[in-house]
Design a protein around this motif. Structure first.
Motif, PDB file in Angstrom:
ATOM      1  N   SER A 106       0.805  -1.218   0.000  1.00 33.76           N
ATOM      2  CA  SER A 106       0.000   0.000   0.000  1.00 33.76           C
ATOM      3  C   SER A 106       0.840   1.270   0.000  1.00 33.76           C
ATOM      4  N   THR A 107       2.159   1.132  -0.156  1.00 31.78           N
ATOM      5  CA  THR A 107       3.005   2.309  -0.340  1.00 31.78           C
ATOM      6  C   THR A 107       2.895   2.833  -1.769  1.00 31.78           C
ATOM      7  N   THR A 108       2.097   2.189  -2.570  1.00 31.41           N
ATOM      8  CA  THR A 108       1.897   2.577  -3.965  1.00 31.41           C
ATOM      9  C   THR A 108       1.626   4.071  -4.150  1.00 31.41           C
ATOM     10  N   PRO A 109       0.820   4.727  -3.296  1.00 32.31           N
ATOM     11  CA  PRO A 109       0.547   6.152  -3.541  1.00 32.31           C
ATOM     12  C   PRO A 109       1.804   7.017  -3.650  1.00 32.31           C
ATOM     13  N   LEU A 110       2.810   6.754  -2.841  1.00 33.17           N
ATOM     14  CA  LEU A 110       4.032   7.566  -2.932  1.00 33.17           C
ATOM     15  C   LEU A 110       4.744   7.356  -4.259  1.00 33.17           C
ATOM     16  N   PHE A 111       4.821   6.091  -4.685  1.00 33.97           N
ATOM     17  CA  PHE A 111       5.482   5.813  -5.955  1.00 33.97           C
ATOM     18  C   PHE A 111       4.667   6.359  -7.126  1.00 33.97           C
ATOM     19  N   THR A 112       3.358   6.225  -7.036  1.00 30.49           N
ATOM     20  CA  THR A 112       2.490   6.767  -8.081  1.00 30.49           C
ATOM     21  C   THR A 112       2.622   8.277  -8.150  1.00 30.49           C
ATOM     22  N   LEU A 113       2.663   8.920  -7.010  1.00 30.74           N
ATOM     23  CA  LEU A 113       2.817  10.371  -6.949  1.00 30.74           C
ATOM     24  C   LEU A 113       4.129  10.791  -7.613  1.00 30.74           C
ATOM     25  N   LEU A 120       3.741  12.772 -15.839  1.00 35.17           N
ATOM     26  CA  LEU A 120       2.404  13.275 -16.168  1.00 35.17           C
ATOM     27  C   LEU A 120       2.133  14.655 -15.579  1.00 35.17           C
ATOM     28  N   GLY A 121       3.180  15.373 -15.242  1.00 36.55           N
ATOM     29  CA  GLY A 121       3.020  16.684 -14.626  1.00 36.55           C
ATOM     30  C   GLY A 121       2.126  17.619 -15.421  1.00 36.55           C
ATOM     31  N   HIS A 122       2.135  17.479 -16.741  1.00 35.77           N
ATOM     32  CA  HIS A 122       1.295  18.324 -17.589  1.00 35.77           C
ATOM     33  C   HIS A 122      -0.164  17.846 -17.642  1.00 35.77           C
ATOM     34  N   LEU A 123      -0.436  16.609 -17.218  1.00 38.35           N
ATOM     35  CA  LEU A 123      -1.795  16.058 -17.256  1.00 38.35           C
ATOM     36  C   LEU A 123      -2.448  15.974 -15.876  1.00 38.35           C
ATOM     37  N   GLU A 124      -1.640  15.750 -14.861  1.00 37.25           N
ATOM     38  CA  GLU A 124      -2.151  15.546 -13.509  1.00 37.25           C
ATOM     39  C   GLU A 124      -1.841  16.763 -12.644  1.00 37.25           C
ATOM     40  N   LYS A 125      -2.812  17.172 -11.858  1.00 36.00           N
ATOM     41  CA  LYS A 125      -2.584  18.265 -10.922  1.00 36.00           C
ATOM     42  C   LYS A 125      -2.170  17.658  -9.582  1.00 36.00           C
ATOM     43  N   ILE A 126      -0.953  17.937  -9.172  1.00 30.37           N
ATOM     44  CA  ILE A 126      -0.437  17.405  -7.911  1.00 30.37           C
ATOM     45  C   ILE A 126      -0.438  18.551  -6.904  1.00 30.37           C
ATOM     46  N   SER A 127      -1.396  18.501  -6.007  1.00 31.42           N
ATOM     47  CA  SER A 127      -1.578  19.569  -5.028  1.00 31.42           C
ATOM     48  C   SER A 127      -0.928  19.197  -3.696  1.00 31.42           C
ATOM     49  N   ARG A 128      -0.802  20.179  -2.824  1.00 39.64           N
ATOM     50  CA  ARG A 128      -0.276  19.922  -1.480  1.00 39.64           C
ATOM     51  C   ARG A 128      -1.169  18.934  -0.741  1.00 39.64           C
ATOM     52  N   ARG A 129      -2.469  19.067  -0.920  1.00 41.68           N
ATOM     53  CA  ARG A 129      -3.425  18.169  -0.268  1.00 41.68           C
ATOM     54  C   ARG A 129      -3.206  16.715  -0.705  1.00 41.68           C
ATOM     55  N   LEU A 130      -2.950  16.528  -1.991  1.00 42.05           N
ATOM     56  CA  LEU A 130      -2.694  15.194  -2.526  1.00 42.05           C
ATOM     57  C   LEU A 130      -1.401  14.614  -1.954  1.00 42.05           C
ATOM     58  N   LEU A 132       0.033  15.494   0.890  1.00 38.77           N
ATOM     59  CA  LEU A 132      -0.203  15.235   2.311  1.00 38.77           C
ATOM     60  C   LEU A 132      -0.999  13.943   2.507  1.00 38.77           C
ATOM     61  N   GLY A 133      -2.033  13.748   1.711  1.00 40.12           N
ATOM     62  CA  GLY A 133      -2.826  12.522   1.802  1.00 40.12           C
ATOM     63  C   GLY A 133      -1.989  11.283   1.535  1.00 40.12           C
ATOM     64  N   SER A 134      -1.132  11.346   0.525  1.00 36.42           N
ATOM     65  CA  SER A 134      -0.268  10.208   0.205  1.00 36.42           C
ATOM     66  C   SER A 134       0.708   9.928   1.335  1.00 36.42           C
ATOM     67  N   VAL A 135       1.279  10.987   1.901  1.00 36.08           N
ATOM     68  CA  VAL A 135       2.212  10.815   3.015  1.00 36.08           C
ATOM     69  C   VAL A 135       1.492  10.218   4.218  1.00 36.08           C
ATOM     70  N   LEU A 136       0.266  10.650   4.484  1.00 35.07           N
ATOM     71  CA  LEU A 136      -0.503  10.098   5.609  1.00 35.07           C
ATOM     72  C   LEU A 136      -0.811   8.613   5.399  1.00 35.07           C
ATOM     73  N   VAL A 137      -1.164   8.246   4.170  1.00 32.66           N
ATOM     74  CA  VAL A 137      -1.442   6.839   3.873  1.00 32.66           C
ATOM     75  C   VAL A 137      -0.209   5.991   4.138  1.00 32.66           C
ATOM     76  N   VAL A 138       0.919   6.431   3.630  1.00 31.90           N
ATOM     77  CA  VAL A 138       2.146   5.656   3.798  1.00 31.90           C
ATOM     78  C   VAL A 138       2.600   5.669   5.255  1.00 31.90           C
ATOM     79  N   SER A 139       2.373   6.764   5.968  1.00 35.86           N
ATOM     80  CA  SER A 139       2.695   6.805   7.399  1.00 35.86           C
ATOM     81  C   SER A 139       1.876   5.766   8.157  1.00 35.86           C
TER      82      SER A 139
END
Length: 150
Positions: A106-113, A120-130, A132-139
């Motif tokens: 389930s550490t996938t979110p960090l690698f996906t991010l 995909l920086g031009h296609l995906e919007k990577i926000s601070r909230r996103l 933070l959410g990924s870091v919380l999941v992996v934590s």
């Protein structure tokens, strides 16, 4: 179809994927525990998945392959990465408890991010909230894993 509806349907499929992967880990652990070597188990699982996909998606494969060759390269590389993940998963589940391995997977979110930001920086919007959410999941994953090993 509206963007909102697509988003809701996509999230429902995401939950469905989580349910399927959850039961898959348990079935893998049961199958490779003492019954089959990890590579044999991975081969059987990939064969079953390929058969299921060919039945459901085989109709438009010729058109899809000829229309966009660049997409085929990306999808082929995706398949290689997924196969590597499946093989690693089978080996991990053959050697350690599913309640430890599943959270580690389930550490996938960090690698996906990371990969999304790089490719995909031009296609995906990577926000601070996103982030933070990924870091919380992996934590949470780290806490679960450390709690089980202590």
């Amino acid at each position: 179809m509206s963007t909102r509806r697509n988003s809701l349907i996509g999230r429902a499929f995401g939950i469905g994927a989580g349910l399927a992967y959850g039961i898959s880990s348990v079935l893998i652990r049961q199958g490779v525990g003492n019954l089959a070597p990890p590579l044999v188990g991975a081969a059987i699982a990939m064969l079953a998945g390929s058969l299921g996909l060919s039945i459901n998606g085989g109709r438009g494969i010729k058109t899809g392959l000829t229309e966009n060759k660049r997409a085929v390269v990306f999808l082929f590389c995706s398949g290689l990465a997924a196969a590597g993940g499946v093989i690693a998963s089978f080996f991990a589940l053959s050697m350690a408890p599913v309640v430890i391995i599943s959270p580690l997977q389930s550490t996938t979110p960090l690698f996906t991010l990371l990969w999304s930001w790089l490719f995909l920086g031009h296609l995906e919007k990577i926000s601070r909230r996103l982030v933070l959410g990924s870091v919380l999941v992996v934590s949470g994953v780290i806490l679960i894993t450390l709690g089980k090993t202590m």
